[in-house]
Write a protein that holds these residues in place. Structure first.
Motif, PDB file in Angstrom:
ATOM      1  N   GLY A   5     -26.606  20.892   1.023  1.00  0.00           N
ATOM      2  CA  GLY A   5     -27.428  21.059  -0.162  1.00  0.00           C
ATOM      3  C   GLY A   5     -28.876  20.667   0.064  1.00  0.00           C
ATOM      4  O   GLY A   5     -29.324  20.461   1.196  1.00  0.00           O
ATOM      5  N   ALA A   6     -29.591  20.541  -1.040  1.00  0.00           N
ATOM      6  CA  ALA A   6     -31.028  20.273  -1.002  1.00  0.00           C
ATOM      7  C   ALA A   6     -31.356  18.944  -0.326  1.00  0.00           C
ATOM      8  O   ALA A   6     -32.324  18.861   0.442  1.00  0.00           O
ATOM      9  CB  ALA A   6     -31.596  20.302  -2.416  1.00  0.00           C
ATOM     10  N   ILE A   7     -30.587  17.917  -0.590  1.00  0.00           N
ATOM     11  CA  ILE A   7     -30.889  16.615   0.004  1.00  0.00           C
ATOM     12  C   ILE A   7     -30.736  16.673   1.518  1.00  0.00           C
ATOM     13  O   ILE A   7     -31.611  16.218   2.265  1.00  0.00           O
ATOM     14  CB  ILE A   7     -30.005  15.516  -0.610  1.00  0.00           C
ATOM     15  N   ALA A   8     -29.646  17.250   2.000  1.00  0.00           N
ATOM     16  CA  ALA A   8     -29.426  17.350   3.446  1.00  0.00           C
ATOM     17  C   ALA A   8     -30.508  18.181   4.127  1.00  0.00           C
ATOM     18  O   ALA A   8     -30.860  17.932   5.275  1.00  0.00           O
ATOM     19  CB  ALA A   8     -28.055  17.949   3.726  1.00  0.00           C
ATOM     20  N   ALA A   9     -31.056  19.163   3.402  1.00  0.00           N
ATOM     21  CA  ALA A   9     -32.105  20.021   3.970  1.00  0.00           C
ATOM     22  C   ALA A   9     -33.482  19.380   3.906  1.00  0.00           C
ATOM     23  O   ALA A   9     -34.458  19.973   4.361  1.00  0.00           O
ATOM     24  CB  ALA A   9     -32.120  21.363   3.236  1.00  0.00           C
TER      25      ALA A   9
ATOM     26  N   ILE B 121     -32.031  23.873   8.023  1.00  0.00           N
ATOM     27  CA  ILE B 121     -30.685  24.105   7.477  1.00  0.00           C
ATOM     28  C   ILE B 121     -30.637  25.421   6.719  1.00  0.00           C
ATOM     29  O   ILE B 121     -29.710  26.214   6.881  1.00  0.00           O
ATOM     30  CB  ILE B 121     -30.254  22.932   6.581  1.00  0.00           C
ATOM     31  N   GLY B 122     -31.634  25.667   5.889  1.00  0.00           N
ATOM     32  CA  GLY B 122     -31.654  26.907   5.106  1.00  0.00           C
ATOM     33  C   GLY B 122     -31.720  28.143   5.968  1.00  0.00           C
ATOM     34  O   GLY B 122     -31.081  29.159   5.682  1.00  0.00           O
ATOM     35  N   VAL B 123     -32.486  28.067   7.051  1.00  0.00           N
ATOM     36  CA  VAL B 123     -32.654  29.224   7.928  1.00  0.00           C
ATOM     37  C   VAL B 123     -31.459  29.414   8.850  1.00  0.00           C
ATOM     38  O   VAL B 123     -31.028  30.533   9.081  1.00  0.00           O
ATOM     39  CB  VAL B 123     -33.967  29.100   8.746  1.00  0.00           C
TER      40      VAL B 123
END
Length: 189
Positions: free
Chosen positions: A71-75, A159-161
């Motif tokens: 999620g957002a925090i990990a990213a 992470i997102g990519v």
């Protein structure tokens, strides 16, 4: 590997004219000479108080939660948001975010008698819905800007990519009969 600035340009195309100003500046869409040189590393100044930072972190995870992908925090989205607001935003650009966090905090205290950062995920979702539907003072402006920051931070992160999307610099051969059910998460630049 795709660079964050290249990914920011793609995000800018996605949001179009409704793009939040600091994201446009970071994507290189601001007039020449108006973009400051930004150092790598931590923000040049603290934007959030400790309670605001905790709330911003929790709400970013509610917008892009951990599922089968991080999620957002990990990213690293909360750090991205603070860096962007500290180094790319004008003081007026920060106002909807800061005022929105304060309004959400006040509404949480009114409705739940606890800090919004300590509210349950369902309560935080309800608070975000109130902001999104402009039922909290300044909520609509806050929600649109905050959502753009979270999405941009996530989908320009490593992470997102690499985990949320699959990057193929050359999409491959053309096959007009390729079954749609076999299409995976793919994009190209």
């Amino acid at each position: 590997m795709i660079h964050r600035r290249t990914a920011l340009a793609g995000i800018a195309a996605m949001f179009g004219t409704a793009l939040y100003a600091p994201i446009a500046r970071a994507a290189g869409m601001a007039p020449a000479g108006t973009i400051p040189t930004i150092s790598e590393g931590p923000p040049s100044t603290a934007v959030f108080s400790a309670p605001q930072r905790a709330l911003m972190t929790g709400l970013s995870e509610r917008i892009l939660p951990t599922t089968d992908t991080p999620g957002a925090i990990a990213a690293g989205v909360p750090a991205f948001i603070e860096k962007l607001l500290a180094d790319w935003a004008l003081p007026a650009d920060r106002l909807p975010i800061l005022a929105g966090l304060d309004a959400i905090e006040a509404r949480s205290m009114q409705d739940y008698k606890l800090s919004a950062s300590r509210a349950t995920p369902a309560q935080q979702d309800a608070l975000l819905t109130l902001a999104m539907t402009n039922l909290i003072p300044g909520g609509g402006d806050f929600f649109e800007a905050f959502r753009q920051l979270v999405i941009t931070g996530y989908f320009t992160s490593e992470i997102g990519v690499t985990q949320e999307r699959e990057y193929l610099p050359v999409p491959g051969e053309y096959n007009g009969a390729f079954p749609y059910s076999r299409v995976n998460k793919v994009y190209s630049s």
